[in-house]
Design an enzyme around this catalytic site. Structure first.
Site, PDB file in Angstrom:
ATOM      1  CE1 TYR A 121       9.556  -2.578   4.648  1.00 48.49           C
ATOM      2  CE2 TYR A 121       7.846  -3.655   3.573  1.00 48.49           C
ATOM      3  CZ  TYR A 121       8.887  -3.765   4.191  1.00 48.49           C
ATOM      4  OH  TYR A 121       9.363  -5.057   4.518  1.00 48.49           O
ATOM      5  N   PRO A 140       2.505  -6.203   0.483  1.00 48.59           N
ATOM      6  CG  PRO A 140       1.081  -7.105   1.739  1.00 48.59           C
ATOM      7  CD  PRO A 140       2.330  -7.531   0.738  1.00 48.59           C
ATOM      8  CB  CYS A 141       2.859  -0.580   0.556  1.00 52.73           C
ATOM      9  SG  CYS A 141       1.108   0.108   0.422  1.00 52.73           S
ATOM     10  CG  ASN A 142      -0.518  -2.264   4.896  1.00 52.42           C
ATOM     11  OD1 ASN A 142      -0.505  -2.974   3.890  1.00 52.42           O
ATOM     12  ND2 ASN A 142      -1.914  -2.113   5.357  1.00 52.42           N
TER      13      ASN A 142
END
Length: 378
Positions: A104, A100-102
């Site tokens: 970053y 998950p990129c939320n």
């Protein structure tokens, strides 16, 4: 030559996925096998996949089963990765995880490893420790580079996991690889060190602007009955606002009438009501956000349909996304473009098979700046 190809034994990789999404990585991996150099030489069987969202799990199963008919419903696990029994999962030869990129992303609070999603990469490390696959592919947003210490920690943990992995880390600009979208993502490819092979970044296939696939080309010819192609019903005020925004402009830099302006203090997100330019790749398609974040047609005063958004992500029209409109929007926006994944897996499988291909230097393996160049190596 055909007889020689037919006589080769096919290497089948059992593949596992965490944070599998709606199948962008899996589909891209299968499409890579159509490369003439890999056809009948490499195959993929999906051992298991996991995602926390029920609609996404349904989408993944339906789409990936078309490529791997042996995939069973129970092989696609709907569960929070933090509650997943990794030791109980079957053995694998290859592993993929778009963690998950939320936390970053350059949009939002950017909590990094201190956020709810930041530490989830560690479950990928746990899989590498427990299953020791021959290779892995990990994906995240380009913004992860701004969290320098965390990024360095992630790379060190991946490199040291299990028997140890040889990493190649690169910022891919997917519009340079045939994706009709300016989507920039960090991809980490690891090959187990005892195999003695090192992945090299595939050379861009559409490096020049004139070669790149435009939004207009990508959205051409969608059949009205294609799945997930329902148009949004906009209020008169939204239609009026969009009519005053030119292609490439957004709600903040367009010359809007007083009654069409958005009066929200401190909010200047560039993609709010931003209309596409027909003669360029799209800007980045996102999965989160409320009003004004769906991507907007350059000619018609409306949001893109989810099928149009999926086209910009290079999903085939028969790839049906399950769930309601907002759920599908999220799935499409969070996915890895199959075309981008395809290019990477073509290079990965050629590396493993000792097949030469054009490559460029990896920009991020040692934290260096983006460089240009082209090599021909295996």
């Amino acid at each position: 030559m055909e007889e020689e190809s037919a006589m080769r034994s096919t290497r089948t990789y059992r593949m596992g996925e965490l944070f599998a999404g709606p199948g962008g990585i899996a589909v891209g991996a299968h499409k890579a096998l159509k490369d003439p150099a890999l056809f009948r030489r490499v195959a993929i069987k999906h051992a298991w996949a996991n995602d926390y969202d029920a609609d996404t799990v349904r989408t993944y199963f339906g789409a990936v089963r078309e490529y791997d008919p042996s995939l069973r419903r129970n092989d696609v696990i709907h569960a929070d990765v933090r509650k997943l029994d990794i030791d109980a999962l079957s053995d694998i030869d290859g592993f993929a995880f778009g963690f998950p990129c939320n936390d970053y992303s350059l949009v939002g609070e950017r909590k990094g490893i201190a956020g709810d999603f930041g530490p989830l990469y560690s479950y990928g490390v746990k899989v590498l420790e427990a299953k020791q696959p021959e290779w892995f592919v990990a994906e995240n947003v380009g913004g992860i580079r701004s969290h320098e210490e965390t990024f360095r920690q992630i790379l060190l943990e991946l490199e040291a996991a299990g028997p140890g992995y040889e990493l190649t880390t690169h910022l891919y600009r997917f519009e340079e690889y045939g994706v009709p979208q300016k989507r920039h993502r960090v991809i980490i490819v690891g090959i187990r060190k005892d195999l003695g092979k090192r992945f090299r970044v595939p050379a861009p296939t559409t490096p020049e602007r004139d070669d790149q696939v435009t939004a207009a080309e990508a959205l051409d010819g969608i059949h009205p009955s294609a799945p997930n192609h329902e148009k949004t019903r906009h209020s008169p005020s939204v239609v009026r606002r969009l009519s005053q925004i030119q292609p490439g402009q957004n709600a903040w830099n367009a010359d809007l009438s007083e009654d069409s302006r958005i009066n929200v203090k401190g909010a200047t997100l560039s993609q709010i009501y931003k209309r596409l330019k027909p003669n360029e790749p799209s800007y980045t398609i996102t999965g989160s956000g409320g009003g004004g974040t769906s991507g907007y047609h350059w000619e018609e005063p409306r949001a893109l349909t989810n099928r149009e958004r999926a086209r910009l992500q290079t999903f085939d029209d028969h790839h049906r996304f399950e769930g309601g409109t907002l759920s599908v929007k999220k799935q499409v926006g969070m996915a890895v473009p199959p075309k981008g994944a395809q290019v990477i897996f073509e290079a990965l499988f050629k590396t493993l098979e000792g097949i030469p291909y054009d490559s460029v230097p990896a920009a991020l393996s040692r934290g260096g700046a983006r460089t240009r160049g082209r090599n021909r190596d295996s």
